[in-house]
Write a protein that holds these residues in place. Structure first.
Motif, short mmCIF file in Angstrom:
data_model
loop_
_atom_site.label_atom_id
_atom_site.label_comp_id
_atom_site.label_asym_id
_atom_site.label_seq_id
_atom_site.Cartn_x
_atom_site.Cartn_y
_atom_site.Cartn_z
N THR A 1 33.81 52.34 12.91
CA THR A 1 34.18 51.58 11.74
C THR A 1 34.36 52.45 10.50
O THR A 1 35.26 52.31 9.69
N PHE A 2 33.43 53.02 10.21
CA PHE A 2 33.17 54.07 8.91
C PHE A 2 34.40 55.10 8.85
O PHE A 2 34.95 55.17 8.01
N LYS A 3 34.76 55.42 10.00
CA LYS A 3 36.04 56.61 9.99
C LYS A 3 37.27 55.75 9.63
O LYS A 3 38.03 56.28 8.88
N VAL A 4 37.49 54.61 10.19
CA VAL A 4 38.65 53.76 9.86
C VAL A 4 38.62 53.28 8.28
O VAL A 4 39.68 53.37 7.60
N ALA A 5 37.47 53.11 7.86
CA ALA A 5 37.34 52.71 6.37
C ALA A 5 37.55 53.62 5.55
O ALA A 5 38.43 53.43 4.61
N VAL A 6 37.17 54.97 5.84
CA VAL A 6 37.45 56.14 4.82
C VAL A 6 38.78 56.23 4.83
O VAL A 6 39.47 56.54 3.63
N ARG A 7 39.31 56.23 6.05
CA ARG A 7 40.93 56.50 6.29
C ARG A 7 41.86 55.37 5.55
O ARG A 7 42.76 55.82 4.82
N THR A 8 41.40 54.19 5.41
CA THR A 8 42.13 53.31 5.04
C THR A 8 42.09 52.91 3.55
O THR A 8 43.00 52.49 2.88
N LEU A 9 40.66 53.15 3.17
CA LEU A 9 40.60 52.47 1.68
C LEU A 9 41.43 53.44 0.44
O LEU A 9 41.80 52.62 -0.47
N ILE B 1 31.69 54.65 -0.31
CA ILE B 1 32.15 54.54 -1.59
C ILE B 1 32.24 55.79 -2.38
O ILE B 1 33.54 55.89 -2.80
N SER B 2 31.63 57.02 -1.87
CA SER B 2 31.71 58.41 -2.63
C SER B 2 33.19 58.96 -1.89
O SER B 2 33.78 59.59 -2.96
N ALA B 3 33.20 58.78 -0.69
CA ALA B 3 34.49 59.41 -0.01
C ALA B 3 35.62 58.85 -0.73
O ALA B 3 36.71 59.40 -0.91
N THR B 4 35.66 57.54 -0.97
CA THR B 4 37.03 56.76 -1.41
C THR B 4 37.22 57.18 -2.87
O THR B 4 38.39 57.68 -3.30
N ALA B 5 36.09 57.14 -3.66
CA ALA B 5 36.13 57.72 -5.17
C ALA B 5 36.56 59.12 -5.08
O ALA B 5 37.48 59.58 -5.97
N ASP B 6 35.93 59.96 -4.39
CA ASP B 6 36.40 61.37 -4.28
C ASP B 6 37.92 61.56 -4.06
O ASP B 6 38.56 62.37 -4.59
N ARG B 7 38.45 60.80 -2.84
CA ARG B 7 39.85 61.07 -2.60
C ARG B 7 40.54 60.59 -3.61
O ARG B 7 41.79 61.12 -3.93
N LEU B 8 40.16 59.59 -4.60
CA LEU B 8 40.99 58.89 -5.30
C LEU B 8 40.90 59.63 -6.94
O LEU B 8 41.63 59.65 -7.86
N GLY B 9 40.00 60.79 -6.84
CA GLY B 9 39.59 61.56 -8.06
C GLY B 9 39.02 60.77 -8.95
O GLY B 9 39.30 61.03 -10.30
N ILE B 10 38.16 59.85 -8.62
CA ILE B 10 37.48 58.96 -9.65
C ILE B 10 36.06 59.43 -9.85
O ILE B 10 35.38 59.57 -8.49
N GLY B 11 35.63 59.56 -10.85
CA GLY B 11 34.07 59.69 -10.89
C GLY B 11 33.19 58.58 -10.64
O GLY B 11 33.61 57.45 -10.83
N LEU B 12 32.03 58.82 -9.99
CA LEU B 12 31.28 57.82 -9.83
C LEU B 12 30.81 56.80 -10.89
O LEU B 12 30.35 55.63 -10.83
N ASP B 13 31.03 57.43 -12.23
CA ASP B 13 30.52 56.57 -13.24
C ASP B 13 31.53 55.47 -13.64
O ASP B 13 31.05 54.54 -14.34
N LYS B 14 32.87 55.69 -12.91
CA LYS B 14 33.87 54.75 -13.06
C LYS B 14 33.75 53.43 -11.55
O LYS B 14 34.58 53.13 -11.33
N VAL B 15 32.51 53.77 -10.92
CA VAL B 15 32.53 52.85 -9.92
C VAL B 15 31.24 51.97 -9.90
O VAL B 15 30.37 52.64 -10.50
#
Ligand code: UT7
Length: 325
Positions: A220-228, A259-273
């Protein structure tokens, strides 16, 4: 015309279960749970507390903040997989609990994406003009369907409820889009096999522990990271926007690594999450509206901010909502 969220509310039960408490129940450790999930503690409903009881607490807060009369609500949509009973819908108990006598009420089951599915239905109704003031609630008592002998799942879940009230708005602010997706070919990655028409309750289903939530976590984890990442990028692109335009990302709170992997892939800092996973655990359909309410109450969401809600869960289902606040 756009639908607008005019107020939010949330509720977390009083009792807290810490990772240290869990060390007494299954073979796990505070360190493993924090490192693999980011969760430190979660709220647990009392024995008598139901999904509709918690939903009512969150809804009352949203109604009070909106300064509206409960009679003016004409539709209630409740997202839950842990309703009070198989029949009737938990939304009907919620309607009775808060005395919203002029509302139609029904439930939506889209697991952890349920709140965003409910939001998409509410949005569509408001845009057609069929309903004028809608209460949408995500409420879950997952801990009553948790297998306390299964360390793979019992460390993950918590209980709680979050609510929003929506109305038609006339300016540029409001819901820019809500997108929902499913893939039933992966239904068995996260399911509760017993109690439905496939395996009605019997002594065997009970002794085989089929009435508990089961998850193949790693798959589930792997699909989530790929999809989000794609989910968020697509919703932004439809509106000629990009990740850096977001003021705040409010993700489903399932796992800090997701959450971190998604933010990372989007180039968003965790201060904006927005993150409350460490305190709440995974509350399924309640997770996004609780996080939204906490973000609003703490001043992290201001007028004109661009915010993105996203979720991923059983079904599989996933969904997003892009909102100009
Ligand atoms: O909300 C809806 C969608 N849900 C999600 O998105 C959740 C997605 N999945 C996850 O969050 C993670 O997969 C989990 C947190 C559930 C599990 O983390 P993981 O890194 O995928 O671990 P794993 O399942 O691959 O297990 C790794 C090891 C196993 O031991 P062996 O086989 O390597 O010896 C597990 O038995 O960790 C073991 N393990 C535990 N150890 C201590 C599993 N649960 C525990 C535990 N304490 N609670």
């Amino acid at each position: 015309m756009r639908s607008r969220i005019i107020s939010t509310g949330s509720y977390l039960p009083e009792r807290i279960l810490t990772n240290k408490d869990l060390e007494q129940i299954v073979n796990t450790s505070d360190q493993w749970i924090i490192e693999r999930t980011g969760i430190s503690e979660r709220h647990i409903a009392s024995e008598s507390e139901t999904a509709s009881d918690m939903a009512a607490q969150a809804a009352r807060r949203a109604i009070e903040r909106a300064g509206i009369g409960v009679d003016s609500i004409d539709l209630i949509i409740m997202a839950t997989i842990t309703g009070d009973m198989p029949v009737p819908a938990a939304a009907c108990f919620l309607q009775r609990n808060i005395g919203a006598k002029n509302a139609a009420a029904f439930d939506i089951n889209a697991a952890c994406s349920g709140f965003l599915y409910a939001l998409s239905v509410a949005n569509a109704y408001l845009l057609t003009g069929l309903y004028k003031r809608i209460l949408v609630v995500g409420s879950e008592v997952l801990t009553k369907f948790t297998d306390w002998q299964d360390r793979n799942t019992c460390v993950l879940f918590g209980d709680g409820a979050g609510a929003v009230i929506l109305e038609p708005g006339h300016g540029q602010n409001g819901i820019l889009c809500v997108d929902i997706y499913s893939d039933g070919t992966m239904a068995e990655l996260l399911h509760m096999p017993g109690g439905g028409s496939k395996h009605p309750p019997t002594e065997d289903t009970i002794s085989n522990r089929m009435h508990y939530i089961k998850m193949k976590g790693n798959e589930t984890f792997k699909v989530a990271v790929r999809t989000l990442e794609k989910l968020v990028v697509d919703a932004l692109a439809k509106n000629d926007l990009k990740p850096s335009d977001l003021s705040l990302l409010i993700p489903h709170q399932a796992n800090m690594r997701i959450i971190s992997a998604t933010a990372d892939r989007l180039g968003i800092g965790l201060d904006k999450v927005m993150i409350n996973l460490h305190r709440c655990g995974n509350t399924s359909a309640a997770s996004v509206p609780i996080a939204l309410d906490e973000a609003v109450v703490s001043g992290r969401v201001k007028t004109d901010d661009l915010i993105m809600l996203e979720a991923f869960g059983g079904g599989l289902t996933w969904a997003s909502a892009l909102i100009r606040w």
